[in-house]
Write a protein that holds these residues in place. Structure first.
Motif, PDB file in Angstrom:
ATOM      1  N   LYS A 184      53.343   5.641  -2.609  1.00  0.00           N
ATOM      2  CA  LYS A 184      53.829   6.288  -3.823  1.00  0.00           C
ATOM      3  C   LYS A 184      55.282   6.705  -3.619  1.00  0.00           C
ATOM      4  CE  LYS A 184      51.102   8.918  -6.335  1.00  0.00           C
ATOM      5  NZ  LYS A 184      50.345  10.080  -6.908  1.00  0.00           N
ATOM      6  N   LEU A 185      56.111   6.507  -4.640  1.00  0.00           N
ATOM      7  CA  LEU A 185      57.538   6.778  -4.500  1.00  0.00           C
ATOM      8  C   LEU A 185      57.825   8.240  -4.179  1.00  0.00           C
ATOM      9  CD1 LEU A 185      59.243   4.626  -7.286  1.00  0.00           C
ATOM     10  CD2 LEU A 185      58.519   3.983  -4.985  1.00  0.00           C
ATOM     11  N   SER A 186      56.991   9.146  -4.652  1.00  0.00           N
ATOM     12  CA  SER A 186      57.212  10.562  -4.351  1.00  0.00           C
ATOM     13  C   SER A 186      57.170  10.823  -2.850  1.00  0.00           C
ATOM     14  CB  SER A 186      56.172  11.430  -5.062  1.00  0.00           C
ATOM     15  OG  SER A 186      54.854  11.074  -4.669  1.00  0.00           O
ATOM     16  N   ARG A 383      48.626   1.758  -3.027  1.00  0.00           N
ATOM     17  CA  ARG A 383      48.195   0.906  -4.141  1.00  0.00           C
ATOM     18  C   ARG A 383      49.003  -0.378  -4.056  1.00  0.00           C
ATOM     19  NH1 ARG A 383      46.266   4.327  -9.372  1.00  0.00           N
ATOM     20  NH2 ARG A 383      45.244   6.006  -8.203  1.00  0.00           N
ATOM     21  N   ILE A 384      48.352  -1.434  -3.674  1.00  0.00           N
ATOM     22  CA  ILE A 384      49.015  -2.714  -3.425  1.00  0.00           C
ATOM     23  C   ILE A 384      48.848  -3.613  -4.642  1.00  0.00           C
ATOM     24  CG2 ILE A 384      49.113  -4.714  -1.904  1.00  0.00           C
ATOM     25  CD1 ILE A 384      48.036  -2.931   0.322  1.00  0.00           C
ATOM     26  N   MET A 385      49.957  -3.865  -5.325  1.00  0.00           N
ATOM     27  CA  MET A 385      49.919  -4.645  -6.558  1.00  0.00           C
ATOM     28  C   MET A 385      49.584  -6.112  -6.265  1.00  0.00           C
ATOM     29  SD  MET A 385      50.443  -2.351  -8.725  1.00  0.00           S
ATOM     30  CE  MET A 385      50.841  -0.605  -8.504  1.00  0.00           C
ATOM     31  N   LEU A 386      48.808  -6.718  -7.139  1.00  0.00           N
ATOM     32  CA  LEU A 386      48.410  -8.112  -6.968  1.00  0.00           C
ATOM     33  C   LEU A 386      49.515  -9.065  -7.420  1.00  0.00           C
ATOM     34  CD1 LEU A 386      44.732  -7.843  -8.241  1.00  0.00           C
ATOM     35  CD2 LEU A 386      45.512  -7.987  -5.873  1.00  0.00           C
ATOM     36  N   ASN A 434      41.208  -3.351  -9.149  1.00  0.00           N
ATOM     37  CA  ASN A 434      41.271  -3.576 -10.588  1.00  0.00           C
ATOM     38  C   ASN A 434      42.192  -4.751 -10.869  1.00  0.00           C
ATOM     39  OD1 ASN A 434      44.034  -2.527 -10.718  1.00  0.00           O
ATOM     40  ND2 ASN A 434      43.103  -0.483 -10.492  1.00  0.00           N
ATOM     41  N   GLN A 435      42.493  -4.977 -12.126  1.00  0.00           N
ATOM     42  CA  GLN A 435      43.294  -6.139 -12.493  1.00  0.00           C
ATOM     43  C   GLN A 435      44.713  -6.072 -11.950  1.00  0.00           C
ATOM     44  OE1 GLN A 435      43.007  -6.359 -16.783  1.00  0.00           O
ATOM     45  NE2 GLN A 435      41.188  -7.661 -16.683  1.00  0.00           N
ATOM     46  N   LYS A 436      45.215  -4.865 -11.675  1.00  0.00           N
ATOM     47  CA  LYS A 436      46.598  -4.697 -11.240  1.00  0.00           C
ATOM     48  C   LYS A 436      46.761  -4.542  -9.741  1.00  0.00           C
ATOM     49  CE  LYS A 436      48.491  -2.716 -15.496  1.00  0.00           C
ATOM     50  NZ  LYS A 436      49.224  -1.555 -16.076  1.00  0.00           N
ATOM     51  N   CYS A 437      45.815  -3.865  -9.093  1.00  0.00           N
ATOM     52  CA  CYS A 437      46.066  -3.512  -7.698  1.00  0.00           C
ATOM     53  C   CYS A 437      44.791  -3.334  -6.887  1.00  0.00           C
ATOM     54  CB  CYS A 437      46.904  -2.231  -7.619  1.00  0.00           C
ATOM     55  SG  CYS A 437      46.021  -0.754  -8.173  1.00  0.00           S
ATOM     56  N   ILE A 438      45.008  -3.222  -5.582  1.00  0.00           N
ATOM     57  CA  ILE A 438      43.952  -2.864  -4.636  1.00  0.00           C
ATOM     58  C   ILE A 438      44.329  -1.515  -4.041  1.00  0.00           C
ATOM     59  CG2 ILE A 438      42.819  -3.455  -2.452  1.00  0.00           C
ATOM     60  CD1 ILE A 438      43.358  -6.406  -3.102  1.00  0.00           C
ATOM     61  N   ILE A 439      43.427  -0.540  -4.119  1.00  0.00           N
ATOM     62  CA  ILE A 439      43.684   0.794  -3.590  1.00  0.00           C
ATOM     63  C   ILE A 439      42.986   0.931  -2.235  1.00  0.00           C
ATOM     64  CG2 ILE A 439      43.486   3.269  -3.991  1.00  0.00           C
ATOM     65  CD1 ILE A 439      43.308   2.675  -6.981  1.00  0.00           C
TER      66      ILE A 439
END
Length: 447
Positions: A184-186, A383-386, A434-439
Protein backbone atom coordinates in the motif's frame (compact mmCIF):
# COMPACT_ATOMS: atom_id res chain seq x y z
CA UNK A 1 21.39 -18.47 -24.16
CA UNK A 2 19.52 -18.43 -27.46
CA UNK A 3 16.75 -16.08 -28.62
CA UNK A 4 13.78 -18.23 -27.56
CA UNK A 5 15.32 -19.06 -24.19
CA UNK A 6 15.81 -15.39 -23.41
CA UNK A 7 12.23 -14.53 -24.38
CA UNK A 8 10.83 -17.30 -22.21
CA UNK A 9 13.05 -16.36 -19.27
CA UNK A 10 11.94 -12.71 -19.44
CA UNK A 11 8.27 -13.60 -19.76
CA UNK A 12 8.37 -16.15 -16.95
CA UNK A 13 10.22 -13.70 -14.68
CA UNK A 14 7.46 -11.15 -15.18
CA UNK A 15 9.64 -8.45 -16.73
CA UNK A 16 7.79 -5.46 -18.17
CA UNK A 17 8.79 -1.89 -18.93
CA UNK A 18 9.38 -0.41 -15.48
CA UNK A 19 9.31 3.15 -16.78
CA UNK A 20 5.52 3.42 -16.76
CA UNK A 21 4.14 1.81 -19.93
CA UNK A 22 4.44 -1.79 -18.74
CA UNK A 23 4.96 -3.35 -22.16
CA UNK A 24 6.14 -6.98 -21.77
CA UNK A 25 9.87 -6.70 -22.41
CA UNK A 26 10.31 -10.07 -24.11
CA UNK A 27 8.10 -8.85 -26.95
CA UNK A 28 10.61 -6.09 -27.75
CA UNK A 29 13.35 -8.58 -28.63
CA UNK A 30 13.90 -8.45 -32.38
CA UNK A 31 16.74 -9.84 -34.49
CA UNK A 32 16.23 -7.10 -37.09
CA UNK A 33 17.43 -4.50 -34.58
CA UNK A 34 21.03 -3.29 -34.88
CA UNK A 35 21.09 -0.89 -31.92
CA UNK A 36 20.06 -1.16 -28.27
CA UNK A 37 19.53 2.03 -26.29
CA UNK A 38 19.47 2.14 -22.50
CA UNK A 39 17.14 4.97 -21.52
CA UNK A 40 18.58 6.77 -18.50
CA UNK A 41 17.24 10.19 -19.44
CA UNK A 42 14.91 10.54 -16.43
CA UNK A 43 12.20 12.15 -18.53
CA UNK A 44 10.14 13.62 -15.68
CA UNK A 45 11.23 16.38 -13.28
CA UNK A 46 12.14 15.23 -9.72
CA UNK A 47 12.62 11.55 -10.65
CA UNK A 48 16.07 10.13 -9.96
CA UNK A 49 15.80 6.37 -9.59
CA UNK A 50 17.22 5.35 -12.97
CA UNK A 51 20.43 7.34 -12.66
CA UNK A 52 20.78 6.14 -9.05
CA UNK A 53 20.28 2.52 -10.05
CA UNK A 54 22.76 2.81 -12.93
CA UNK A 55 25.35 4.40 -10.67
CA UNK A 56 24.89 1.66 -8.09
CA UNK A 57 24.73 -1.34 -10.44
CA UNK A 58 26.53 -0.27 -13.62
CA UNK A 59 28.30 -3.59 -14.23
CA UNK A 60 25.16 -5.71 -13.71
CA UNK A 61 23.09 -3.53 -16.02
CA UNK A 62 25.77 -3.45 -18.71
CA UNK A 63 26.15 -7.25 -18.41
CA UNK A 64 22.44 -7.72 -19.10
CA UNK A 65 22.53 -5.27 -22.01
CA UNK A 66 25.47 -7.12 -23.50
CA UNK A 67 23.66 -10.44 -23.14
CA UNK A 68 20.60 -9.11 -24.95
CA UNK A 69 22.73 -7.58 -27.70
CA UNK A 70 24.59 -10.85 -28.28
CA UNK A 71 21.34 -12.82 -28.30
CA UNK A 72 19.59 -10.63 -30.87
CA UNK A 73 22.89 -9.99 -32.73
CA UNK A 74 22.71 -6.22 -32.32
CA UNK A 75 25.80 -4.34 -33.44
CA UNK A 76 25.92 -1.59 -30.86
CA UNK A 77 24.68 -0.52 -27.43
CA UNK A 78 24.15 3.13 -26.50
CA UNK A 79 23.75 4.17 -22.88
CA UNK A 80 21.88 7.48 -23.13
CA UNK A 81 21.92 9.74 -20.09
CA UNK A 82 22.06 13.44 -19.40
CA UNK A 83 25.49 15.03 -19.23
CA UNK A 84 24.73 16.35 -15.74
CA UNK A 85 24.50 12.79 -14.37
CA UNK A 86 28.21 12.81 -13.63
CA UNK A 87 28.22 10.01 -11.03
CA UNK A 88 26.28 7.65 -13.27
CA UNK A 89 28.55 8.49 -16.22
CA UNK A 90 31.63 7.79 -14.10
CA UNK A 91 30.20 4.43 -13.02
CA UNK A 92 29.54 3.41 -16.64
CA UNK A 93 32.94 4.63 -17.83
CA UNK A 94 34.56 2.54 -15.11
CA UNK A 95 33.06 -0.63 -16.61
CA UNK A 96 33.41 0.07 -20.35
CA UNK A 97 36.66 -1.91 -20.63
CA UNK A 98 34.73 -5.12 -19.81
CA UNK A 99 32.35 -4.78 -22.75
CA UNK A 100 32.54 -4.37 -26.50
CA UNK A 101 30.33 -2.09 -28.58
CA UNK A 102 28.96 -0.07 -25.65
CA UNK A 103 29.12 3.72 -25.93
CA UNK A 104 27.76 6.65 -23.97
CA UNK A 105 25.50 9.35 -25.41
CA UNK A 106 25.41 12.47 -23.25
CA UNK A 107 22.11 14.27 -23.58
CA UNK A 108 21.12 17.87 -22.97
CA UNK A 109 18.88 18.53 -19.97
CA UNK A 110 15.61 19.01 -21.86
CA UNK A 111 12.05 17.72 -21.59
CA UNK A 112 11.01 15.13 -22.69
CA UNK A 113 14.47 13.64 -23.30
CA UNK A 114 13.22 10.24 -22.15
CA UNK A 115 10.44 10.04 -24.71
CA UNK A 116 11.37 6.99 -26.80
CA UNK A 117 11.06 8.71 -30.18
CA UNK A 118 12.90 11.83 -29.01
CA UNK A 119 15.63 9.72 -27.39
CA UNK A 120 16.21 7.69 -30.55
CA UNK A 121 16.67 10.88 -32.58
CA UNK A 122 19.04 12.42 -30.03
CA UNK A 123 21.13 9.24 -29.77
CA UNK A 124 21.15 8.04 -33.39
CA UNK A 125 19.71 10.74 -35.65
CA UNK A 126 17.01 8.31 -36.78
CA UNK A 127 13.37 9.43 -36.85
CA UNK A 128 10.62 6.94 -36.05
CA UNK A 129 7.67 7.50 -38.37
CA UNK A 130 4.24 8.47 -36.96
CA UNK A 131 2.58 5.43 -35.43
CA UNK A 132 5.64 3.22 -36.00
CA UNK A 133 7.66 1.41 -33.34
CA UNK A 134 11.41 1.81 -32.66
CA UNK A 135 12.33 -1.46 -34.34
CA UNK A 136 11.18 0.08 -37.64
CA UNK A 137 14.41 2.11 -37.57
CA UNK A 138 16.50 -0.75 -36.20
CA UNK A 139 16.40 0.30 -32.54
CA UNK A 140 15.08 -1.15 -29.29
CA UNK A 141 14.89 0.94 -26.12
CA UNK A 142 14.88 -0.36 -22.54
CA UNK A 143 15.00 1.62 -19.33
CA UNK A 144 17.47 1.03 -16.52
CA UNK A 145 15.29 -0.78 -13.99
CA UNK A 146 13.92 -3.10 -16.67
CA UNK A 147 17.42 -4.19 -17.63
CA UNK A 148 18.39 -4.60 -13.97
CA UNK A 149 15.41 -6.95 -13.67
CA UNK A 150 16.75 -8.90 -16.67
CA UNK A 151 20.08 -9.27 -14.87
CA UNK A 152 18.39 -10.61 -11.75
CA UNK A 153 16.24 -13.00 -13.76
CA UNK A 154 19.10 -14.47 -15.80
CA UNK A 155 21.98 -14.32 -13.34
CA UNK A 156 20.14 -14.92 -10.06
CA UNK A 157 16.98 -16.68 -11.25
CA UNK A 158 14.99 -13.99 -9.42
CA UNK A 159 11.64 -12.86 -10.82
CA UNK A 160 10.19 -9.37 -10.44
CA UNK A 161 8.80 -9.12 -6.92
CA UNK A 162 10.03 -5.65 -5.89
CA UNK A 163 9.96 -2.13 -7.28
CA UNK A 164 12.02 0.99 -6.72
CA UNK A 165 9.73 3.93 -5.91
CA UNK A 166 10.78 7.55 -5.39
CA UNK A 167 8.87 9.42 -2.68
CA UNK A 168 9.38 13.17 -2.83
CA UNK A 169 7.66 16.53 -2.49
CA UNK A 170 6.10 17.44 0.84
CA UNK A 171 7.69 14.61 2.85
CA UNK A 172 10.24 14.75 5.65
CA UNK A 173 12.97 12.64 4.01
CA UNK A 174 12.65 12.22 0.23
CA UNK A 175 14.13 8.97 -1.02
CA UNK A 176 13.96 6.09 -3.45
CA UNK A 177 12.89 2.88 -1.76
CA UNK A 178 12.85 -0.78 -2.83
CA UNK A 179 9.52 -2.26 -1.76
CA UNK A 180 7.48 -5.43 -2.43
CA UNK A 181 5.02 -5.17 -5.31
CA UNK A 182 1.52 -4.85 -3.91
CA UNK A 183 2.51 -2.69 -0.95
CA UNK A 184 0.00 0.00 0.00
CA UNK A 185 1.34 3.43 -0.93
CA UNK A 186 0.74 4.78 2.57
CA UNK A 187 3.35 2.31 3.87
CA UNK A 188 5.85 3.48 1.24
CA UNK A 189 5.23 7.11 2.20
CA UNK A 190 6.02 6.24 5.84
CA UNK A 191 9.53 5.28 4.75
CA UNK A 192 10.10 8.93 3.86
CA UNK A 193 9.06 10.09 7.32
CA UNK A 194 5.53 11.00 6.28
CA UNK A 195 3.84 14.06 4.81
CA UNK A 196 4.66 17.60 5.89
CA UNK A 197 1.30 19.08 4.84
CA UNK A 198 -2.26 18.26 5.84
CA UNK A 199 -4.79 17.04 3.30
CA UNK A 200 -2.02 16.29 0.78
CA UNK A 201 -2.51 15.38 -2.86
CA UNK A 202 -0.62 12.45 -4.37
CA UNK A 203 0.74 12.43 -7.91
CA UNK A 204 1.59 8.89 -9.00
CA UNK A 205 4.40 9.03 -11.54
CA UNK A 206 5.94 12.25 -12.76
CA UNK A 207 4.43 15.73 -12.46
CA UNK A 208 3.89 15.91 -16.22
CA UNK A 209 2.45 12.52 -17.17
CA UNK A 210 1.50 11.16 -13.77
CA UNK A 211 -2.03 10.97 -12.41
CA UNK A 212 -3.66 11.82 -9.11
CA UNK A 213 -3.89 8.87 -6.76
CA UNK A 214 -4.44 7.89 -3.17
CA UNK A 215 -2.34 6.49 -0.28
CA UNK A 216 -4.72 3.53 -0.50
CA UNK A 217 -3.44 2.57 -3.95
CA UNK A 218 -0.87 -0.21 -4.31
CA UNK A 219 2.57 -0.50 -5.85
CA UNK A 220 2.68 -2.18 -9.27
CA UNK A 221 5.52 -2.99 -11.65
CA UNK A 222 5.13 0.45 -13.22
CA UNK A 223 4.93 2.60 -10.07
CA UNK A 224 7.89 4.97 -10.33
CA UNK A 225 7.12 7.77 -7.92
CA UNK A 226 4.80 9.23 -5.34
CA UNK A 227 4.96 13.03 -5.33
CA UNK A 228 3.25 14.54 -2.31
CA UNK A 229 1.99 18.08 -2.91
CA UNK A 230 -0.45 20.59 -1.39
CA UNK A 231 -3.95 20.45 -2.83
CA UNK A 232 -3.58 23.97 -4.23
CA UNK A 233 -0.27 23.30 -6.01
CA UNK A 234 -0.19 24.18 -9.72
CA UNK A 235 0.53 20.59 -10.81
CA UNK A 236 -2.38 19.25 -8.76
CA UNK A 237 -4.81 21.92 -9.95
CA UNK A 238 -3.92 21.23 -13.59
CA UNK A 239 -4.63 17.53 -13.13
CA UNK A 240 -8.04 18.26 -11.61
CA UNK A 241 -9.31 20.08 -14.71
CA UNK A 242 -12.32 18.34 -16.25
CA UNK A 243 -12.29 18.02 -20.06
CA UNK A 244 -15.84 19.31 -20.44
CA UNK A 245 -14.94 22.48 -18.52
CA UNK A 246 -11.74 22.96 -20.49
CA UNK A 247 -13.61 22.43 -23.76
CA UNK A 248 -15.82 25.41 -22.91
CA UNK A 249 -12.78 27.47 -21.90
CA UNK A 250 -11.14 26.56 -25.21
CA UNK A 251 -14.18 27.73 -27.13
CA UNK A 252 -14.01 31.04 -25.29
CA UNK A 253 -10.33 31.82 -25.19
CA UNK A 254 -8.01 29.81 -27.48
CA UNK A 255 -6.22 32.53 -29.49
CA UNK A 256 -4.36 30.21 -31.89
CA UNK A 257 -0.95 31.42 -30.73
CA UNK A 258 0.62 28.10 -31.91
CA UNK A 259 2.84 27.72 -28.84
CA UNK A 260 1.38 24.24 -28.20
CA UNK A 261 2.46 23.18 -31.69
CA UNK A 262 5.73 25.08 -31.94
CA UNK A 263 7.03 23.41 -28.75
CA UNK A 264 5.49 19.96 -29.35
CA UNK A 265 8.32 17.36 -29.26
CA UNK A 266 6.71 15.14 -31.91
CA UNK A 267 5.90 18.07 -34.22
CA UNK A 268 9.57 19.08 -33.92
CA UNK A 269 10.51 15.68 -35.32
CA UNK A 270 8.29 16.12 -38.36
CA UNK A 271 5.23 14.25 -37.12
CA UNK A 272 1.92 15.60 -38.47
CA UNK A 273 0.42 16.43 -35.05
CA UNK A 274 -0.46 20.13 -34.65
CA UNK A 275 -2.26 20.73 -31.33
CA UNK A 276 -3.29 24.27 -32.26
CA UNK A 277 -5.17 22.93 -35.29
CA UNK A 278 -6.90 20.40 -33.05
CA UNK A 279 -7.87 23.19 -30.62
CA UNK A 280 -9.24 25.20 -33.55
CA UNK A 281 -11.60 22.51 -34.81
CA UNK A 282 -12.66 21.63 -31.27
CA UNK A 283 -13.37 25.22 -30.30
CA UNK A 284 -15.44 25.70 -33.48
CA UNK A 285 -17.19 22.32 -33.21
CA UNK A 286 -15.88 21.65 -36.70
CA UNK A 287 -16.76 18.14 -37.88
CA UNK A 288 -15.85 18.76 -41.52
CA UNK A 289 -12.10 19.01 -41.09
CA UNK A 290 -11.22 15.56 -39.81
CA UNK A 291 -7.44 15.67 -40.31
CA UNK A 292 -6.64 17.56 -37.07
CA UNK A 293 -8.62 14.96 -35.10
CA UNK A 294 -6.87 12.03 -36.76
CA UNK A 295 -3.42 13.61 -36.49
CA UNK A 296 -4.02 14.17 -32.77
CA UNK A 297 -3.91 10.39 -32.35
CA UNK A 298 -0.12 10.67 -32.73
CA UNK A 299 0.11 12.68 -29.49
CA UNK A 300 2.69 11.11 -27.14
CA UNK A 301 0.99 12.50 -24.03
CA UNK A 302 4.03 14.33 -22.67
CA UNK A 303 1.80 17.15 -21.38
CA UNK A 304 4.12 19.96 -22.44
CA UNK A 305 1.35 21.78 -24.30
CA UNK A 306 -0.90 22.21 -21.26
CA UNK A 307 1.63 22.27 -18.40
CA UNK A 308 4.11 24.66 -20.04
CA UNK A 309 3.33 25.99 -23.50
CA UNK A 310 -0.19 27.39 -23.28
CA UNK A 311 -0.17 30.91 -21.88
CA UNK A 312 -3.92 30.78 -21.26
CA UNK A 313 -3.89 27.67 -19.11
CA UNK A 314 -5.84 25.50 -21.55
CA UNK A 315 -5.46 21.73 -21.71
CA UNK A 316 -4.75 20.42 -25.23
CA UNK A 317 -3.46 17.08 -23.93
CA UNK A 318 -6.51 16.41 -21.77
CA UNK A 319 -8.84 17.21 -24.64
CA UNK A 320 -6.80 15.12 -27.07
CA UNK A 321 -6.87 12.21 -24.60
CA UNK A 322 -10.66 12.47 -24.34
CA UNK A 323 -11.10 12.57 -28.11
CA UNK A 324 -8.65 9.68 -28.60
CA UNK A 325 -10.66 7.52 -26.19
CA UNK A 326 -13.83 8.37 -28.03
CA UNK A 327 -12.34 7.69 -31.46
CA UNK A 328 -10.88 4.36 -30.35
CA UNK A 329 -14.23 3.34 -28.86
CA UNK A 330 -15.76 4.12 -32.26
CA UNK A 331 -13.18 1.93 -34.00
CA UNK A 332 -11.16 4.81 -35.46
CA UNK A 333 -7.44 4.06 -35.84
CA UNK A 334 -4.49 6.40 -36.54
CA UNK A 335 -3.82 7.08 -40.22
CA UNK A 336 -1.46 4.48 -41.66
CA UNK A 337 -0.22 6.73 -44.44
CA UNK A 338 0.99 9.62 -42.25
CA UNK A 339 4.27 11.08 -43.50
CA UNK A 340 7.19 12.81 -41.86
CA UNK A 341 7.65 16.43 -42.89
CA UNK A 342 11.29 16.58 -41.85
CA UNK A 343 12.94 17.89 -38.70
CA UNK A 344 12.53 21.70 -38.60
CA UNK A 345 15.72 23.75 -38.48
CA UNK A 346 14.27 25.60 -35.48
CA UNK A 347 14.08 22.41 -33.39
CA UNK A 348 17.27 23.02 -31.44
CA UNK A 349 15.94 26.42 -30.33
CA UNK A 350 12.54 25.13 -29.25
CA UNK A 351 13.54 22.33 -26.91
CA UNK A 352 12.35 23.03 -23.38
CA UNK A 353 15.08 23.23 -20.68
CA UNK A 354 14.23 21.02 -17.71
CA UNK A 355 15.29 23.74 -15.25
CA UNK A 356 12.82 26.17 -16.81
CA UNK A 357 10.08 23.55 -16.75
CA UNK A 358 10.67 22.83 -13.05
CA UNK A 359 10.45 26.53 -12.33
CA UNK A 360 7.24 26.95 -14.34
CA UNK A 361 5.69 24.01 -12.48
CA UNK A 362 6.67 25.39 -9.08
CA UNK A 363 8.83 22.37 -8.26
CA UNK A 364 12.22 23.94 -7.54
CA UNK A 365 11.84 23.58 -3.77
CA UNK A 366 11.33 19.83 -4.22
CA UNK A 367 14.35 19.31 -6.45
CA UNK A 368 16.42 17.84 -3.62
CA UNK A 369 18.43 14.70 -3.03
CA UNK A 370 16.37 11.52 -2.73
CA UNK A 371 18.93 8.81 -1.80
CA UNK A 372 18.31 5.24 -2.92
CA UNK A 373 17.71 2.56 -0.28
CA UNK A 374 17.33 -1.21 -0.58
CA UNK A 375 14.62 -1.09 2.05
CA UNK A 376 13.71 -4.12 4.14
CA UNK A 377 9.99 -3.41 4.21
CA UNK A 378 7.76 -6.32 5.21
CA UNK A 379 4.12 -5.29 4.77
CA UNK A 380 1.46 -7.26 6.62
CA UNK A 381 -0.52 -7.56 3.40
CA UNK A 382 0.00 -7.02 -0.33
CA UNK A 383 -2.48 -6.68 -3.17
CA UNK A 384 -0.92 -7.93 -6.37
CA UNK A 385 -2.76 -6.73 -9.46
CA UNK A 386 -3.40 -9.27 -12.21
CA UNK A 387 -3.02 -6.60 -14.91
CA UNK A 388 0.21 -4.66 -14.35
CA UNK A 389 1.21 -4.63 -17.99
CA UNK A 390 -0.01 -4.05 -21.53
CA UNK A 391 -1.67 -7.21 -22.81
CA UNK A 392 -3.81 -9.95 -21.29
CA UNK A 393 -4.11 -10.09 -17.48
CA UNK A 394 -2.36 -13.01 -15.80
CA UNK A 395 -4.58 -15.91 -14.71
CA UNK A 396 -4.46 -16.97 -11.01
CA UNK A 397 -2.87 -20.37 -10.40
CA UNK A 398 -3.32 -20.37 -6.61
CA UNK A 399 -6.45 -20.54 -4.49
CA UNK A 400 -7.60 -18.94 -1.27
CA UNK A 401 -5.84 -20.48 1.72
CA UNK A 402 -2.68 -21.52 -0.17
CA UNK A 403 0.67 -20.79 1.41
CA UNK A 404 3.03 -19.00 -0.98
CA UNK A 405 6.70 -18.06 -0.98
CA UNK A 406 8.43 -14.98 -2.36
CA UNK A 407 8.98 -15.45 -6.09
CA UNK A 408 6.32 -18.14 -6.49
CA UNK A 409 4.09 -17.77 -9.54
CA UNK A 410 0.62 -16.80 -8.33
CA UNK A 411 -0.80 -15.84 -11.75
CA UNK A 412 0.43 -17.14 -15.10
CA UNK A 413 0.54 -15.59 -18.53
CA UNK A 414 -1.45 -17.12 -21.36
CA UNK A 415 1.35 -18.30 -23.65
CA UNK A 416 -0.75 -17.53 -26.71
CA UNK A 417 -1.30 -13.91 -25.68
CA UNK A 418 0.86 -10.91 -24.84
CA UNK A 419 1.52 -11.02 -21.12
CA UNK A 420 3.83 -12.08 -18.29
CA UNK A 421 3.75 -14.08 -15.07
CA UNK A 422 2.93 -12.47 -11.73
CA UNK A 423 4.76 -13.58 -8.57
CA UNK A 424 4.24 -13.44 -4.81
CA UNK A 425 6.18 -10.56 -3.30
CA UNK A 426 6.00 -11.79 0.30
CA UNK A 427 5.75 -15.14 2.07
CA UNK A 428 2.26 -15.71 3.39
CA UNK A 429 -1.25 -16.99 2.76
CA UNK A 430 -3.61 -16.18 -0.07
CA UNK A 431 -6.44 -14.28 1.61
CA UNK A 432 -8.60 -13.49 -1.42
CA UNK A 433 -8.68 -13.59 -5.21
CA UNK A 434 -10.89 -11.35 -7.30
CA UNK A 435 -11.02 -10.07 -10.85
CA UNK A 436 -8.43 -7.36 -10.13
CA UNK A 437 -5.94 -8.78 -7.68
CA UNK A 438 -4.61 -11.47 -5.39
CA UNK A 439 -4.42 -10.52 -1.70
CA UNK A 440 -1.66 -12.16 0.33
CA UNK A 441 -1.27 -11.77 4.09
CA UNK A 442 2.21 -12.00 5.56
CA UNK A 443 3.51 -15.07 7.34
CA UNK A 444 4.35 -12.82 10.24
CA UNK A 445 0.83 -11.42 10.26
CA UNK A 446 -0.58 -14.96 10.54
CA UNK A 447 1.72 -16.10 13.30
Amino acid sequence: MNFDELKIAMRDAGIVGAGGAGFPSYAKLNKKVDTLILNCAECEPLLKLHRQLLEKNAYEIMWALDLIAQTIEAESIIIALKAVYKNAIAAVEGELASFKNISICKLDEIYPAGDEVVLIYEATGRVVAPGAIPSSVGVTVFNVETIYNVYNAIKNNTPVTQKYVTVTGEVKNPGTFLVPIGTKLSEVIKLSGGETVEDAAYVLGGPMMGSLGSPNDYVTKTTNAIIVLPQNHYVVMRKKVKPIVDLKRTMASCCQCRFCTDLCPRYLLGHPIEPHEFMRVVSNNDTVKVKPYLDAMFCCGCGLCEMYSCQQGLSPKALIDAFKRGMRAAGVTPPKDAKLSGVPKARSFRRVPLARLRSRLGLNKYNVKAPIFDTKLEPSEVRIMLSQHIGAPAVPVVKVGDSVQIGQVVAAADKDKLGVNIHASICGTVKDINQKCIIITSERGNS
